[in-house]
Structure formats: structure tokens, C-alpha cells
Design an enzyme around this catalytic site. Structure first.
Site, PDB file in Angstrom:
ATOM      1  N   HIS A   1      -0.896 -17.328 -18.250  1.00  8.42           N
ATOM      2  CA  HIS A   1      -1.102 -16.220 -17.300  1.00  8.42           C
ATOM      3  C   HIS A   1      -0.259 -14.997 -17.685  1.00  8.42           C
ATOM      4  O   HIS A   1       0.059 -14.180 -16.835  1.00  8.42           O
ATOM      5  CB  HIS A   1      -0.763 -16.633 -15.865  1.00  8.42           C
ATOM      6  CG  HIS A   1      -1.356 -17.951 -15.453  1.00  8.42           C
ATOM      7  ND1 HIS A   1      -2.607 -18.073 -14.897  1.00  8.42           N
ATOM      8  CD2 HIS A   1      -0.866 -19.212 -15.554  1.00  8.42           C
ATOM      9  CE1 HIS A   1      -2.861 -19.347 -14.657  1.00  8.42           C
ATOM     10  NE2 HIS A   1      -1.818 -20.060 -15.053  1.00  8.42           N
TER      11      HIS A   1
ATOM     12  N   LYS B   1       7.235   8.257 -32.049  1.00  2.37           N
ATOM     13  CA  LYS B   1       6.278   7.154 -31.979  1.00  2.37           C
ATOM     14  C   LYS B   1       6.039   6.420 -33.294  1.00  2.37           C
ATOM     15  O   LYS B   1       6.029   7.021 -34.360  1.00  2.37           O
ATOM     16  CB  LYS B   1       4.917   7.681 -31.482  1.00  2.37           C
ATOM     17  CG  LYS B   1       4.924   8.234 -30.091  1.00  2.37           C
ATOM     18  CD  LYS B   1       4.942   7.161 -29.022  1.00  2.37           C
ATOM     19  CE  LYS B   1       3.705   6.351 -29.017  1.00  2.37           C
ATOM     20  NZ  LYS B   1       2.767   6.604 -27.978  1.00  2.37           N
TER      21      LYS B   1
ATOM     22  N   GLU C   1      -4.868  -2.077 -33.199  1.00  2.23           N
ATOM     23  CA  GLU C   1      -5.812  -1.477 -32.248  1.00  2.23           C
ATOM     24  C   GLU C   1      -7.208  -1.382 -32.854  1.00  2.23           C
ATOM     25  O   GLU C   1      -8.214  -1.657 -32.192  1.00  2.23           O
ATOM     26  CB  GLU C   1      -5.321  -0.098 -31.820  1.00  2.23           C
ATOM     27  CG  GLU C   1      -4.061  -0.166 -30.974  1.00  2.23           C
ATOM     28  CD  GLU C   1      -3.462   1.202 -30.735  1.00  2.23           C
ATOM     29  OE1 GLU C   1      -3.355   1.599 -29.577  1.00  2.23           O
ATOM     30  OE2 GLU C   1      -3.101   1.895 -31.710  1.00  2.23           O
TER      31      GLU C   1
END
Ligand code: ARG
Length: 503
Positions: free
Chosen positions: A187, A314, A321
Site C-alpha cells: 500500500h 534540478k 519518466e
């Protein structure tokens, strides 16, 4: 289109009127089926040998035909070089595996209707009217069915090879991780500690199942449609085993109606590929999460990350992705093929032409993704302290604690409740189970003793899962050796097959 060009069609004999020019352009498949040119030539050579054995081509005619067929791709390459500058070719060549840009522009310059027509036109130009004998006893319906099988078979081989390399990268990474631990999740909530190697080896299992699914597909499709004719079988007494053998198929297909209209193999390939894509996407999602500051488990390899044009700090996980994104294409292709096939009466229907592009899309997307994965996976660096710290906080040893009580004779349901109470108490106090004193623990049961802390240490928590497939350190060491053996076997079998195919 002039009537002259029109009469160059393979089927124009019974037609009085030329095709509508717009329709003519729109229905052509050469703009995409040029990719089947190597398969079309191989199948044509096999067919030539088969009709030569039936006496349609004399031995010297067979030789001329084979030589003419062999010259088609080199000629298309030459034409490509004449048409395009080297810079153009470099700039347009797709990084994804399998794009034969080296001959494509030369083929695309032709006005042929499809790849079959293209080969006939080229052969006629090279060897004259003898080329017109090649179509004796065959139909484009069996040709395209054969070309597609050959294409899928080849790409399954390439995919399996790439998968074996990816699995080997996981094994290597697992070996390097040694006994280092991490939290596991159910979960997406911390569950129990596991070895990093145990987590990595889970992907090896998925990959090996993917390989077996793809190989099943390759074995099922490995029958040769040549000799099936348009629908009812060739009208010449052909020895179909000649073509089957020539193309390394196991045997000729058993039913001509099935052979000319079956595209199960394309669907099965897309389905098996989709499952690979789902596994790639799950991996990509995990790595994307683990590379966030919130988890902080992984340092992304700079060679596979990008920066932001706006935010200087970043380091973005573009590779994972894109893997997650591109895997969607595989499922899309799967749906396209299944939807295409479901309403088709037997046997050939032109709709079947529409199965080509999704198959090409699957090969491009999947092999493109897999091509980066071994190197990327090997380059992953784990932050062991953070992972181990996460594995030791948040009561991940509660199962082990309950097991401790079970060993003291407490029924599991009761043990669960007692440890649950202890966790609640520790939570309120803001400490871990191991920080509680014996006196505190004994509020929840008299069975707690001084050996409790040893039983809930990280190593004990790992080692209490001492079953086949469990995360106990000894078990994982065995599992690693077993996985390495299976992956090595696969790698050497693939290498053998590649060497064999090249011979
Ligand atoms: N381009 C066609 C295809 O992909 C080849 C077969 C054409 N057959 C025909 N009867 N029109 O299916």
C-alpha cells in the site's frame, strides 16, 4: 496518375478506369511496409526455390532470380545515398533500434503500391521479364503473412537478447548490494525490511517470465504460410517444406485459410510486449519515487538525467519518466490489433494491412526502451545509510516481534494484538519497539524477556524469513546464485542463437 503508371499495377488487367488519384495515394502501404523489405526478399527467394523445384524456373533462371533479389537492398542503399546527403541521413536516423534508414529513402522514392509490388518492379528492372515468373503460384496474401511472421520472429529474438542483458544488470547490482537492507512497501506504506538484492531479484523473475512468454509466441508463429495461395492453397503442386526449411520455420502452416488471415502472432507479440512494458513501467515508477528527496534512496546517474531550463538545482529523471510514458504505446498497439481482428470474417481482408504499423510501433518502442535499461540499471547508486535507516524505523520489525511471541508459545492472533498494543504505546512515546524496557513491554504480556531486542534487530528481522523465496540473508544469497545461473544460461543460449543465425 497516368494510365501507363496505372497499368504497372499488379492487378490492373480487369479494370477499365484508373484509380482515383487521392485514393491511390492513401491506400498505398509502401510508406510503412518498406520496413518488411528484408523479409519480403528472403520470402521471395524461398518461393523462387520452391517453384524451381516444381519446374517453373530452370536452374539458371533460379540463379538469375536469386541474384536479382539479392541486389535490391544494395540498390536501394545506393539510391538513398544519391538522394540524401550524409548529414541528412545522420540527422534523421532514429536512435530507436530497428530503423533501417540506410535504404528507406531510396525505397520510398518508388511509386510502388506496397513492398511486394516494389520488389517485383525492381526485379523486373534488374532481370527483365524473367521477374514476372516469380509470382507463379503465390499471392500477396501469403507473402504478407510470411513477412510479418519473419519480422515478429526477428524482433522477438532481439527483444529476448536485450531482456537477458537487463536481467544480467539486475544480478550484478544485486551482488553489489550484498546484505544491505531497505524497507519494503505494501500500500506504499512501509511493511518489512528486505535485502536490496531481494527487491532487485524480483525484477529478474518478471524478466525471465517475459522471456518465456515471448519465446512461446515465437514457437507458435514459427510455421510457414508460403504455398497457401490467396486463400485456398497454391494452384501448383509445390513442396511447401522447401520454403519452410529455407526460412527456418518448423513446418508449413496446416490450413491455407488460417495462414493467410491469422494475425494472432502479432497480437500475442504485442501482448507479451505490453507485459514487458508494464514491468518496465513499474520499475521506472519505483526509481522515480526512490530518487525523490522524500525517499532519498537513489542517486540518479547524471548520464541519464536532465536539468531544468528554469530551476538551476534540478536533476530530473527523464529516462524513467519516458519509460513509464512510452510503455503506454505498447498497450495502445495491443488494443489496436485486437480491435482490428475481432470483426474480420475469414480469410484475408485489407484491414489486416492495418496490423503492420502497431507491430512496428511495438518493436520500436520496446527495443528503444530496453536498449538503455542495462546501462541505466548498472549505473544506479543506492544510499545505503538512508535505506537502512528507513528499514529500521516505523516498526518494520513488528512482524518479527509477533513471531518472537509465537516462539514463546503465544497464538499468533494474540501475539499480533500484544505487539499492536506495544506499537501504540511506543508511538505515543515517540520511540521504536527496541527502545522499550522489559518492564514497559511486560505490560502487554509476561512472555517478553531479555532476548527480545536481539529477536527484533534488523538482521534478525531479515533472517526470520527463512523460507524458499524469502528475504533471509542466506536465502537471498542462494537465490542470487540461482538467478545468476538462469540469466547466464539465457545469455549464452542467445549468443549461440545469434551466432547460428549469422552462419
Ligand atoms: N499490403 C497488403 C497487406 O498488408 C498486402 C496484401 C495485399 N493483398 C490483397 N489481396 N490486396 O495486407
Amino acid at each position: 496518375m497516368s494510365n501507363d503508371q496505372q497499368s504497372a499495377k499488379m492487378w490492373s488487367g480487369r479494370f477499365r478506369e484508373p484509380l482515383d488519384a487521392g485514393f491511390e495515394q492513401w491506400q498505398r502501404s509502401l510508406p510503412f511496409d518498406w520496413r518488411l523489405l528484408p523479409q519480403e526478399i528472403a520470402a521471395s527467394k524461398a518461393h523462387a526455390r520452391m517453384i524451381a523445384a516444381a519446374g517453373v524456373l530452370a536452374p539458371d533462371e533460379l540463379e538469375t532470380t536469386l541474384r536479382g533479389l539479392d541486389a535490391i537492398i544494395p540498390r536501394a542503399r545506393k539510391r538513398t545515398a544519391e538522394l540524401c546527403s550524409e548529414e541528412f541521413l545522420k540527422a534523421t536516423s532514429e536512435p530507436e533500434v530497428g530503423r533501417a534508414i540506410s535504404f528507406a529513402p531510396g525505397v520510398l522514392a518508388s511509386s510502388a503500391e506496397d513492398v511486394h509490388h516494389y520488389v517485383e518492379l525492381e526485379l523486373t528492372e534488374a532481370i527483365g521479364n524473367l521477374a514476372l515468373k516469380l509470382h507463379t503460384g503465390r499471392s500477396r496474401n501469403e507473402q504478407i503473412a510470411t513477412d510479418m511472421r519473419l519480422y515478429v520472429r526477428k524482433h522477438i529474438g532481439q527483444t529476448v537478447e536485450l531482456l537477458a542483458m537487463w536481467a544480467a544488470a539486475f544480478v550484478e547490482l544485486a551482488r553489489k548490494a550484498g546484505d544491505a537492507a531497505m524497507p519494503s512497501y505494501t500500500h506504499l506504506q512501509r511493511a518489512e525490511p528486505v535485502l536490496i538484492a531481494h527487491w532487485l531479484l524480483a525484477y529478474v523473475e518478471m524478466i525471465l517470465r517475459d522471456v518465456s512468454r515471448l519465446k512461446d509466441c515465437a514457437a507458435r508463429l514459427n510455421y510457414c504460410p508460403l504455398g497457401s495461395g490467396a486463400i485456398a492453397g497454391a494452384t501448383l503442386a509445390l513442396d511447401r517444406t522447401i520454403a519452410a526449411h529455407e526460412l527456418a520455420f518448423a513446418a508449413p502452416t496446416a490450413n491455407s485459410m488460417d495462414a493467410t488471415s491469422d494475425r494472432d502472432f502479432a497480437l500475442e507479440y504485442a501482448q507479451a510486449a505490453s507485459t514487458v512494458g508494464i514491468h518496465i513501467s513499474r520499475f521506472a515508477e519505483e526509481i522515480t519515487l526512490f530518487a525523490t528527496n522524500e525517499y532519498g534512496f537513489i542517486d540518479l546517474p547524471e548520464a541519464f538525467s536532465t536539468g531544468s531550463s528554469a530551476m538551476p538545482q534540478k536533476k530530473n529523471p527523464d529516462l524513467t519518466e519516458l519509460l513509464r510514458g512510452k510503455s503506454g504505446r505498447l498497450l495502445g498497439a495491443c488494443t489496436t490489433i485486437a480491435t482490428l481482428l475481432k470483426g474480420l470474417p475469414l480469410a484475408y481482408n485489407k484491414d489486416l494491412q492495418e496490423t503492420q504499423e502497431p507491430v512496428f510501433a511495438v518493436a520500436d518502442a520496446l527495443e528503444g526502451m530496453l536498449q538503455h535499461l542495462p546501462q541505466f540499471t548498472r549505473a544506479l547508486r543506492f544510499r545505503h545509510e538512508r535505506m537502512e535507516a528507513a528499514a529500521q524505523s516505523g516498526y518494520l520489525n513488528a512482524m518479527a516481534a509477533a513471531t518472537y511471541l509465537v516462539h514463546k508459545g503465544v497464538p499468533f492472533r494474540k501475539a499480533h494484538e500484544k505487539i499492536g498494543n506495544a506499537v501504540r504505546y511506543a508511538l505515543e512515546k515517540g520511540v521504536e519497539l527496541g527502545d522499550l524496557t522489559i518492564d514497559e513491554l511486560r505490560q502487554f504480556g509476561p512472555e517478553f524477556d531479555s532476548d527480545f531486542n536481539a529477536a527484533i534487530s534488523l538482521s534478525a528481522t531479515l533472517d526470520c524469513h527463512d523460507v524458499v523465496g524469502g528475504t533471509a540473508r542466506g536465502r537471498v544469497r542462494q537465490a542470487l546464485e540461482e538467478a545468476a545461473r538462469r540469466v547466464n544460461e539465457l545469455l549464452s543460449r542467445e549468443a549461440e542463437e545469434v551466432a547460428h543465425a549469422g552462419a
